[in-house]
Design a protein around this motif. Structure first.
Motif, PDB file in Angstrom:
ATOM      1  N   MET A 154      40.467  45.209  26.423  1.00  0.00           N
ATOM      2  CA  MET A 154      40.429  43.886  27.405  1.00  0.00           C
ATOM      3  C   MET A 154      40.104  44.371  28.579  1.00  0.00           C
ATOM      4  SD  MET A 154      43.156  40.848  27.707  1.00  0.00           S
ATOM      5  CE  MET A 154      43.947  41.481  29.144  1.00  0.00           C
ATOM      6  N   SER A 155      39.291  43.621  29.394  1.00  0.00           N
ATOM      7  CA  SER A 155      39.110  43.838  30.929  1.00  0.00           C
ATOM      8  C   SER A 155      39.272  42.559  31.656  1.00  0.00           C
ATOM      9  CB  SER A 155      37.548  44.463  31.278  1.00  0.00           C
ATOM     10  OG  SER A 155      37.701  45.193  32.216  1.00  0.00           O
ATOM     11  N   ALA A 156      40.029  43.037  32.557  1.00  0.00           N
ATOM     12  CA  ALA A 156      40.783  41.605  33.285  1.00  0.00           C
ATOM     13  C   ALA A 156      39.488  40.948  34.114  1.00  0.00           C
ATOM     14  CB  ALA A 156      41.640  41.942  34.489  1.00  0.00           C
ATOM     15  N   GLU A 157      39.606  39.644  34.101  1.00  0.00           N
ATOM     16  CA  GLU A 157      38.677  38.788  34.864  1.00  0.00           C
ATOM     17  C   GLU A 157      38.956  38.944  36.476  1.00  0.00           C
ATOM     18  OE1 GLU A 157      38.585  33.969  36.469  1.00  0.00           O
ATOM     19  OE2 GLU A 157      39.295  34.504  34.557  1.00  0.00           O
ATOM     20  N   VAL A 158      38.011  39.216  37.200  1.00  0.00           N
ATOM     21  CA  VAL A 158      38.129  39.674  38.588  1.00  0.00           C
ATOM     22  C   VAL A 158      38.067  38.380  39.529  1.00  0.00           C
ATOM     23  CG1 VAL A 158      37.076  40.754  40.535  1.00  0.00           C
ATOM     24  CG2 VAL A 158      37.078  42.025  38.109  1.00  0.00           C
ATOM     25  N   LEU A 159      39.363  38.241  40.156  1.00  0.00           N
ATOM     26  CA  LEU A 159      39.371  37.029  41.167  1.00  0.00           C
ATOM     27  C   LEU A 159      38.893  37.517  42.542  1.00  0.00           C
ATOM     28  CD1 LEU A 159      40.006  33.993  41.268  1.00  0.00           C
ATOM     29  CD2 LEU A 159      42.438  34.703  41.491  1.00  0.00           C
ATOM     30  N   LYS A 160      37.694  37.217  42.885  1.00  0.00           N
ATOM     31  CA  LYS A 160      37.109  37.584  44.074  1.00  0.00           C
ATOM     32  C   LYS A 160      37.879  36.590  45.157  1.00  0.00           C
ATOM     33  CE  LYS A 160      33.290  39.927  42.958  1.00  0.00           C
ATOM     34  NZ  LYS A 160      31.730  39.881  42.996  1.00  0.00           N
ATOM     35  N   GLY A 161      38.003  37.238  46.615  1.00  0.00           N
ATOM     36  CA  GLY A 161      38.748  36.153  47.632  1.00  0.00           C
ATOM     37  C   GLY A 161      37.362  35.536  48.290  1.00  0.00           C
ATOM     38  N   GLY A 162      36.341  35.901  48.187  1.00  0.00           N
ATOM     39  CA  GLY A 162      35.144  35.547  49.094  1.00  0.00           C
ATOM     40  C   GLY A 162      35.137  33.895  48.793  1.00  0.00           C
TER      41      GLY A 162
ATOM     42  N   LYS B  28      37.870  55.641  51.947  1.00  0.00           N
ATOM     43  CA  LYS B  28      37.889  54.260  51.123  1.00  0.00           C
ATOM     44  C   LYS B  28      39.050  53.580  51.340  1.00  0.00           C
ATOM     45  CE  LYS B  28      38.596  56.230  46.761  1.00  0.00           C
ATOM     46  NZ  LYS B  28      38.407  56.090  45.180  1.00  0.00           N
ATOM     47  N   ILE B  29      38.818  52.136  51.032  1.00  0.00           N
ATOM     48  CA  ILE B  29      40.031  51.345  50.984  1.00  0.00           C
ATOM     49  C   ILE B  29      40.333  51.171  49.591  1.00  0.00           C
ATOM     50  CG2 ILE B  29      40.621  48.928  51.519  1.00  0.00           C
ATOM     51  CD1 ILE B  29      39.832  50.260  54.200  1.00  0.00           C
ATOM     52  N   VAL B  30      41.651  51.312  49.086  1.00  0.00           N
ATOM     53  CA  VAL B  30      42.197  51.116  48.086  1.00  0.00           C
ATOM     54  C   VAL B  30      43.418  49.950  48.025  1.00  0.00           C
ATOM     55  CG1 VAL B  30      41.207  53.108  46.866  1.00  0.00           C
ATOM     56  CG2 VAL B  30      43.528  52.866  47.927  1.00  0.00           C
ATOM     57  N   GLY B  31      43.737  49.404  46.895  1.00  0.00           N
ATOM     58  CA  GLY B  31      44.946  48.468  46.681  1.00  0.00           C
ATOM     59  C   GLY B  31      46.314  49.587  46.428  1.00  0.00           C
ATOM     60  N   ASP B  32      47.087  48.636  46.389  1.00  0.00           N
ATOM     61  CA  ASP B  32      48.563  49.221  45.648  1.00  0.00           C
ATOM     62  C   ASP B  32      48.566  49.164  44.229  1.00  0.00           C
ATOM     63  OD1 ASP B  32      49.080  49.256  48.473  1.00  0.00           O
ATOM     64  OD2 ASP B  32      50.688  47.374  48.237  1.00  0.00           O
ATOM     65  N   VAL B  33      47.489  48.854  43.490  1.00  0.00           N
ATOM     66  CA  VAL B  33      47.253  48.605  42.019  1.00  0.00           C
ATOM     67  C   VAL B  33      46.341  49.645  41.382  1.00  0.00           C
ATOM     68  CG1 VAL B  33      46.647  46.835  40.308  1.00  0.00           C
ATOM     69  CG2 VAL B  33      48.113  46.231  42.132  1.00  0.00           C
ATOM     70  N   ASP B  34      46.755  50.403  40.517  1.00  0.00           N
ATOM     71  CA  ASP B  34      46.167  51.478  39.887  1.00  0.00           C
ATOM     72  C   ASP B  34      44.672  50.762  39.221  1.00  0.00           C
ATOM     73  OD1 ASP B  34      46.153  54.471  38.976  1.00  0.00           O
ATOM     74  OD2 ASP B  34      45.620  53.360  37.252  1.00  0.00           O
ATOM     75  N   PRO B  35      43.709  51.109  39.217  1.00  0.00           N
ATOM     76  CA  PRO B  35      42.549  50.647  38.647  1.00  0.00           C
ATOM     77  C   PRO B  35      42.656  50.496  36.907  1.00  0.00           C
ATOM     78  CG  PRO B  35      41.719  52.294  40.037  1.00  0.00           C
ATOM     79  CD  PRO B  35      43.107  52.410  39.903  1.00  0.00           C
ATOM     80  N   GLY B  36      43.636  51.275  36.380  1.00  0.00           N
ATOM     81  CA  GLY B  36      43.932  51.109  34.962  1.00  0.00           C
ATOM     82  C   GLY B  36      44.511  49.694  34.736  1.00  0.00           C
ATOM     83  N   VAL B  37      45.026  49.070  35.479  1.00  0.00           N
ATOM     84  CA  VAL B  37      45.610  47.749  35.355  1.00  0.00           C
ATOM     85  C   VAL B  37      44.505  47.026  34.925  1.00  0.00           C
ATOM     86  CG1 VAL B  37      46.690  45.954  36.481  1.00  0.00           C
ATOM     87  CG2 VAL B  37      47.517  48.084  36.862  1.00  0.00           C
ATOM     88  N   ALA B  38      43.325  46.780  35.296  1.00  0.00           N
ATOM     89  CA  ALA B  38      42.342  46.286  34.805  1.00  0.00           C
ATOM     90  C   ALA B  38      41.962  46.080  33.344  1.00  0.00           C
ATOM     91  CB  ALA B  38      40.915  46.604  35.463  1.00  0.00           C
ATOM     92  N   GLU B  39      42.487  47.193  32.665  1.00  0.00           N
ATOM     93  CA  GLU B  39      42.674  46.888  31.043  1.00  0.00           C
ATOM     94  C   GLU B  39      43.497  46.156  30.552  1.00  0.00           C
ATOM     95  OE1 GLU B  39      39.764  48.260  29.603  1.00  0.00           O
ATOM     96  OE2 GLU B  39      39.229  48.755  31.733  1.00  0.00           O
ATOM     97  N   VAL B  40      44.592  45.722  31.300  1.00  0.00           N
ATOM     98  CA  VAL B  40      45.709  45.246  30.716  1.00  0.00           C
ATOM     99  C   VAL B  40      46.039  43.749  31.359  1.00  0.00           C
ATOM    100  CG1 VAL B  40      48.239  45.258  30.280  1.00  0.00           C
ATOM    101  CG2 VAL B  40      46.917  47.225  30.539  1.00  0.00           C
ATOM    102  N   ALA B  41      45.724  43.603  32.542  1.00  0.00           N
ATOM    103  CA  ALA B  41      45.535  42.105  33.044  1.00  0.00           C
ATOM    104  C   ALA B  41      44.860  41.300  32.804  1.00  0.00           C
ATOM    105  CB  ALA B  41      45.918  42.557  34.611  1.00  0.00           C
TER     106      ALA B  41
END
Ligand code: NAD
Length: 286
Positions: A1-9, A241-254
């Protein structure tokens, strides 16, 4: 599963669109004008000031960057704040942080008139958040909540874990989500097992300043993950580069994940405009 990306724009655009008729209405009574105070030469603050200027220009809000020397004393800073507090043409004041060593940011923020505190950091405005009033709540906390709302989550009864308990993000975000009856757990540096909490959560909001702190196995499958972190790190190519506090691997679960960059940050900038207009509107009524 890959998470839906909720963009801020798009969320930010919708907020800004809603402001346009309000700004038009205020033109004859209290046209919004934001003054940003910058002491010293912090490149990060200069970057934020530029983007604030751009947002204000787009909306027809007045903007001034008040640049002060980095060796300015606290009394002189307080004098500038006092002058801006009294200037009727100025409806919003924001102190760009960090301030140079020797200055107490908290004391300076507390000197800003609460009605002009568009950053939402004055104790009076933080106190109103406790009472469920988010008119001038901290911009990032409002942005995190806007992301949760935009995700279409039923907040009442949701298990929310807020990772981070800072004054401008973690604490006010937790309070703002308590209001619509989420069950909110706040984790922080003293929490013994943060992952044990996040694994049970329907919504995880992360604001720690620790790149990639939250891993895939910290997240319940299908959960909403709001990544507030903005961290500058060196990539493998040596470029920053700019990264968040969440590891990219979270996209596979969220189920839904906010990206960094392009997530909460854009909405935070829009919330500053929202607060600037709200402050002017409040002042127009007095
Ligand atoms: P802060 O340093 O004031 O607070 C950090 C919080 O994280 C503290 O509550 C601390 O207890 C907690 N923490 C640190 N390490 C932890 C760990 N290992 N486990 C659990 N909790 C831990 O930071 P802040 O001002 O709240 O900012 C947090 C992040 O959000 C930063 O990356 C910052 O750049 C970013 N930020 C983003 C926006 C935006 O608009 N997206 C706005 C403000 C801040």
């Amino acid at each position: 599963m890959s998470a839906e990306v909720l963009k801020g724009g798009p969320i930010a655009e919708a907020i800004l669109d809603e402001l346009k008729p309000q700004i038009e209405k205020l033109k004859d009574t209290r046209p919004p004008k934001l003054v940003a105070i910058l002491a010293g030469d912090n490149p990060g603050s200069k970057f934020y000031a530029k983007s604030q200027q751009k947002d204000c220009d787009k909306l027809g809000i007045g903007y001034e960057l008040r640049e002060l020397p980095d060796d300015i004393g606290e009394n002189d800073m307080l004098g500038v704040i006092e002058e801006l507090n009294e200037d009727e043409a100025v409806t919003g004041i924001i102190l760009l942080v960090p301030v140079p060593k020797g200055l107490d940011a908290r004391a300076l923020q507390a000197a800003i008139a609460p009605s002009k505190d568009v950053d939402g950091v004055h104790p009076a405005n933080l106190g109103l958040v406790v009472q469920g009033d988010r008119t001038l709540a901290p911009c990032t906390a409002q942005a995190a909540v806007a992301m949760v709302e935009a995700a279409g989550i039923t907040v009442e009864g949701a298990e929310v874990v807020m990772v981070g308990h800072s004054e401008i993000v973690g604490k006010p975000t937790a309070l703002l989500l308590l209001e619509p009856l989420a069950t909110v757990t706040v984790c922080h540096i003293g929490t013994k097992d943060t992952a044990a909490h996040t694994r049970e959560a329907d919504v995880v909001i992360v604001a720690t300043g620790v790149p990639g702190l939250v891993k895939a196995d910290w997240i319940k499958p299908g959960a909403l993950v709001v990544d507030v972190g903005i961290n500058r790190v060196k990539g493998e190519d040596g470029k920053t580069k700019i990264v968040g506090d969440v590891d990219p691997g979270v996209a596979e679960v969220a189920g839904i994940l906010t990206p960094v960059p392009g997530g909460v940050g854009a909405v935070t900038a829009a919330m500053l405009m929202k607060n600037t207009v709200a402050a002017a509107a409040m002042q127009a009524c007095v």
